[in-house]
Design an enzyme around this catalytic site. Structure first.
Site, PDB file in Angstrom:
ATOM      1  N   ARG A 110       0.887  -1.176   0.000  1.00 28.57           N
ATOM      2  CA  ARG A 110       0.000   0.000   0.000  1.00 28.57           C
ATOM      3  C   ARG A 110       0.917   1.215   0.000  1.00 28.57           C
ATOM      4  O   ARG A 110       1.625   1.470   0.982  1.00 28.57           O
ATOM      5  CB  ARG A 110      -0.930   0.005   1.216  1.00 28.57           C
ATOM      6  CG  ARG A 110      -1.685   1.319   1.362  1.00 28.57           C
ATOM      7  CD  ARG A 110      -2.851   1.249   2.310  1.00 28.57           C
ATOM      8  NE  ARG A 110      -3.979   0.569   1.709  1.00 28.57           N
ATOM      9  CZ  ARG A 110      -5.219   0.588   2.202  1.00 28.57           C
ATOM     10  NH1 ARG A 110      -5.481   1.260   3.308  1.00 28.57           N
ATOM     11  NH2 ARG A 110      -6.205  -0.051   1.598  1.00 28.57           N
ATOM     12  N   HIS A 137      -7.079   1.245  -6.782  1.00 24.85           N
ATOM     13  CA  HIS A 137      -7.335   0.297  -5.687  1.00 24.85           C
ATOM     14  C   HIS A 137      -7.987  -0.956  -6.289  1.00 24.85           C
ATOM     15  O   HIS A 137      -9.154  -1.253  -6.049  1.00 24.85           O
ATOM     16  CB  HIS A 137      -8.262   0.958  -4.667  1.00 24.85           C
ATOM     17  CG  HIS A 137      -8.305   0.269  -3.335  1.00 24.85           C
ATOM     18  ND1 HIS A 137      -7.533  -0.826  -3.022  1.00 24.85           N
ATOM     19  CD2 HIS A 137      -9.050   0.532  -2.215  1.00 24.85           C
ATOM     20  CE1 HIS A 137      -7.787  -1.199  -1.773  1.00 24.85           C
ATOM     21  NE2 HIS A 137      -8.702  -0.401  -1.269  1.00 24.85           N
ATOM     22  N   GLN A 140      -9.958  -3.732  -4.254  1.00 26.25           N
ATOM     23  CA  GLN A 140     -11.268  -3.288  -3.802  1.00 26.25           C
ATOM     24  C   GLN A 140     -12.325  -3.540  -4.881  1.00 26.25           C
ATOM     25  O   GLN A 140     -13.417  -4.042  -4.605  1.00 26.25           O
ATOM     26  CB  GLN A 140     -11.219  -1.782  -3.463  1.00 26.25           C
ATOM     27  CG  GLN A 140     -12.541  -1.225  -3.005  1.00 26.25           C
ATOM     28  CD  GLN A 140     -12.958  -1.795  -1.662  1.00 26.25           C
ATOM     29  OE1 GLN A 140     -12.205  -1.729  -0.712  1.00 26.25           O
ATOM     30  NE2 GLN A 140     -14.156  -2.356  -1.567  1.00 26.25           N
ATOM     31  N   ASP A 228     -17.394   7.195  -2.050  1.00 25.28           N
ATOM     32  CA  ASP A 228     -16.193   6.984  -1.225  1.00 25.28           C
ATOM     33  C   ASP A 228     -15.949   8.271  -0.440  1.00 25.28           C
ATOM     34  O   ASP A 228     -16.581   9.306  -0.707  1.00 25.28           O
ATOM     35  CB  ASP A 228     -15.004   6.648  -2.155  1.00 25.28           C
ATOM     36  CG  ASP A 228     -13.731   6.273  -1.402  1.00 25.28           C
ATOM     37  OD1 ASP A 228     -13.812   5.969  -0.185  1.00 25.28           O
ATOM     38  OD2 ASP A 228     -12.652   6.284  -2.027  1.00 25.28           O
ATOM     39  N   CYS A 267     -16.514   1.504  -0.214  1.00 26.10           N
ATOM     40  CA  CYS A 267     -15.386   0.623   0.142  1.00 26.10           C
ATOM     41  C   CYS A 267     -15.068   0.663   1.631  1.00 26.10           C
ATOM     42  O   CYS A 267     -14.410  -0.237   2.134  1.00 26.10           O
ATOM     43  CB  CYS A 267     -14.162   0.987  -0.684  1.00 26.10           C
ATOM     44  SG  CYS A 267     -13.517   2.633  -0.368  1.00 26.10           S
ATOM     45  N   ARG A 295     -13.709  -8.695   0.365  1.00 26.40           N
ATOM     46  CA  ARG A 295     -12.271  -8.461   0.207  1.00 26.40           C
ATOM     47  C   ARG A 295     -11.513  -9.758   0.486  1.00 26.40           C
ATOM     48  O   ARG A 295     -10.549 -10.093  -0.196  1.00 26.40           O
ATOM     49  CB  ARG A 295     -11.789  -7.368   1.187  1.00 26.40           C
ATOM     50  CG  ARG A 295     -12.365  -5.978   0.951  1.00 26.40           C
ATOM     51  CD  ARG A 295     -11.887  -5.385  -0.342  1.00 26.40           C
ATOM     52  NE  ARG A 295     -10.446  -5.266  -0.422  1.00 26.40           N
ATOM     53  CZ  ARG A 295      -9.718  -4.279   0.119  1.00 26.40           C
ATOM     54  NH1 ARG A 295     -10.313  -3.297   0.762  1.00 26.40           N
ATOM     55  NH2 ARG A 295      -8.407  -4.246  -0.027  1.00 26.40           N
TER      56      ARG A 295
HETATM   57  N1   CP Z   1     -11.431  -0.315   1.751  1.00 24.73           N
HETATM   58  C1   CP Z   1     -10.187  -0.391   2.241  1.00 24.73           C
HETATM   59  O1   CP Z   1      -9.204  -0.569   1.513  1.00 24.73           O
HETATM   60  O2   CP Z   1     -10.105  -0.263   3.585  1.00 24.73           O
HETATM   61  P1   CP Z   1      -8.792  -0.148   4.450  1.00 24.73           P
HETATM   62  O3   CP Z   1      -8.182   1.205   4.182  1.00 24.73           O
HETATM   63  O4   CP Z   1      -9.266  -0.279   5.870  1.00 24.73           O
HETATM   64  O5   CP Z   1      -7.838  -1.238   4.065  1.00 24.73           O
HETATM   65  N1  NVA Z   2     -10.088   6.742  -1.481  1.00 21.57           N
HETATM   66  C1  NVA Z   2      -9.772   6.235  -0.167  1.00 21.57           C
HETATM   67  C2  NVA Z   2      -9.982   4.763  -0.116  1.00 21.57           C
HETATM   68  C3  NVA Z   2      -9.762   4.150   1.223  1.00 21.57           C
HETATM   69  C4  NVA Z   2      -9.868   2.656   1.220  1.00 21.57           C
HETATM   70  C5  NVA Z   2      -8.352   6.598   0.203  1.00 21.57           C
HETATM   71  O1  NVA Z   2      -7.460   6.497  -0.657  1.00 21.57           O
HETATM   72  O2  NVA Z   2      -8.123   6.999   1.344  1.00 21.57           O
END
Ligand code: CP
Ligand code: NVA
Length: 313
Positions: A110, A137, A140, A228, A267, A295
């Protein structure tokens, strides 16, 4: 299992539809059967393998679902915050990738900056999975498609409405619209439109993606409404974003413009009272906790594919 060319899972647009569909079907079948591993799974391919996970940003779902998923498949995990690594003190991404490739069997990253993921992948001789970047992502959206299909049937030919920020999650929805042939209607403020290169990629591939600044236009008759957070991790202009995005809140009134059987997806994490009202998030059309569960199933299928455990493609 070491592969000559590692099966990276970097982005939906980089993989063939057959491979993506194979992963989704595996996730569906695994969930339906209640079994912890896919049907054609070869346990010996994952036994004693190790997934290293590196997080440059916080996570609840990605972190726990990958950890639990890998254990359910028979493998093990090493979880790292990027500040635990010499990466945080200036060791290069390339050297980190080359070193970790000598220890582990797969890596999930990440990253703040998508470029870090790409640089990592170029230097990793083991499969690398995108666990979210500022650009996309994909894990997701694989889970989201599983969620859509288990509640509404095949996603091909359906109409999905994305309302809110044209962000990383929206990018992966756009990639998916092309790969799975559904209509994606994006309603977002002009200043927060999706990245130009994603729009150009969709156009080049004749994707059915429209972008307008009207939430209502995007949602009209849609089979699914998705939103989101208004402020993604790492974004600093929260006040400006909230002001721009206020007209794009998903309310019960907006949901009424969608198809009466439409579902609502997010998400998570959700910020009730901003991008979605509590009554929608907690209401009968919301499938957000199935989505969070999925997930796990989707990522176990992704891991099985990456590690070559019985999934072809
Ligand atoms: N939706 C998602 O990726 O959640 P987290 O940031 O908790 O991993
Ligand atoms: N768009 C959000 C998604 C979190 C899972 C972010 O990047 O923070």
């Amino acid at each position: 299992m070491r592969q000559n060319t590692p099966r990276h899972f970097l982005d939906i647009h980089l993989l063939g539809t057959d491979t993506l569909r194979g992963i989704l079907d595996t996730a569906h079948a695994m969930k339906r059967s209640g079994k912890r591993t896919p049907e054609k799974f070869r346990p010996s391919d994952i036994e004693n393998t190790v997934l290293v996970m590196i997080f440059e940003k916080p996570s609840t779902r990605t972190r726990v679902s990958f950890d639990v998923g890998m254990r359910q498949l028979g493998g093990q995990t090493v979880m790292l915050n990027h500040t635990d690594l010499q990466l945080g003190r200036g060791e290069t991404v390339a050297d980190t990738a080359r070193v970790l490739s000598r220890y582990a069997d797969a890596i999930m990253l990440r990253a703040n900056d998508h470029q870090t993921l790409l640089e990592f992948s170029e230097n990793s001789s083991i499969p690398l999975i995108n666990g979210l970047t500022d650009y996309s992502h994909p894990c997701q959206i694989m889970a989201d498609i599983v969620t859509y299909e288990e509640s509404k049937g095949p996603i091909s030919g359906s109409t999905i409405a994305w309302v809110g920020d044209g962000n990383n999650v929206a990018t992966s929805w756009m990639h998916a619209a092309v790969k799975f042939d559904f209509e994606l209607r994006i309603g977002c403020p002009k200043k927060l439109s999706p990245a130009k290169e994603v729009v150009a990629w969709v156009k080049k591939h004749n994707g059915r993606v429209s972008i307008s600044d009207s939430a209502r236009e995007a949602v009209a008759g849609a089979d699914c409404v998705v939103t989101d957070t208004w402020v993604s991790m790492g974004q600093k202009d929260a006040r400006l974003r909230k002001a721009l995005l206020a007209p794009y809140a998903v309310t019960q009134e907006l949901m009424q413009a969608a198809d009466p059987d439409a579902i609502f997806m997010h998400c998570l994490p959700a910020y009730r009272g901003n991008e979605v009202t509590t009554d929608v998030l907690e209401g009968p059309q919301s499938v957000v906790f199935d989505e969070a569960e999925n997930r796990l199933h989707a990522q176990k299928a992704i891991l099985s594919w990456c590690l070559g455990a019985g999934l072809s493609g």
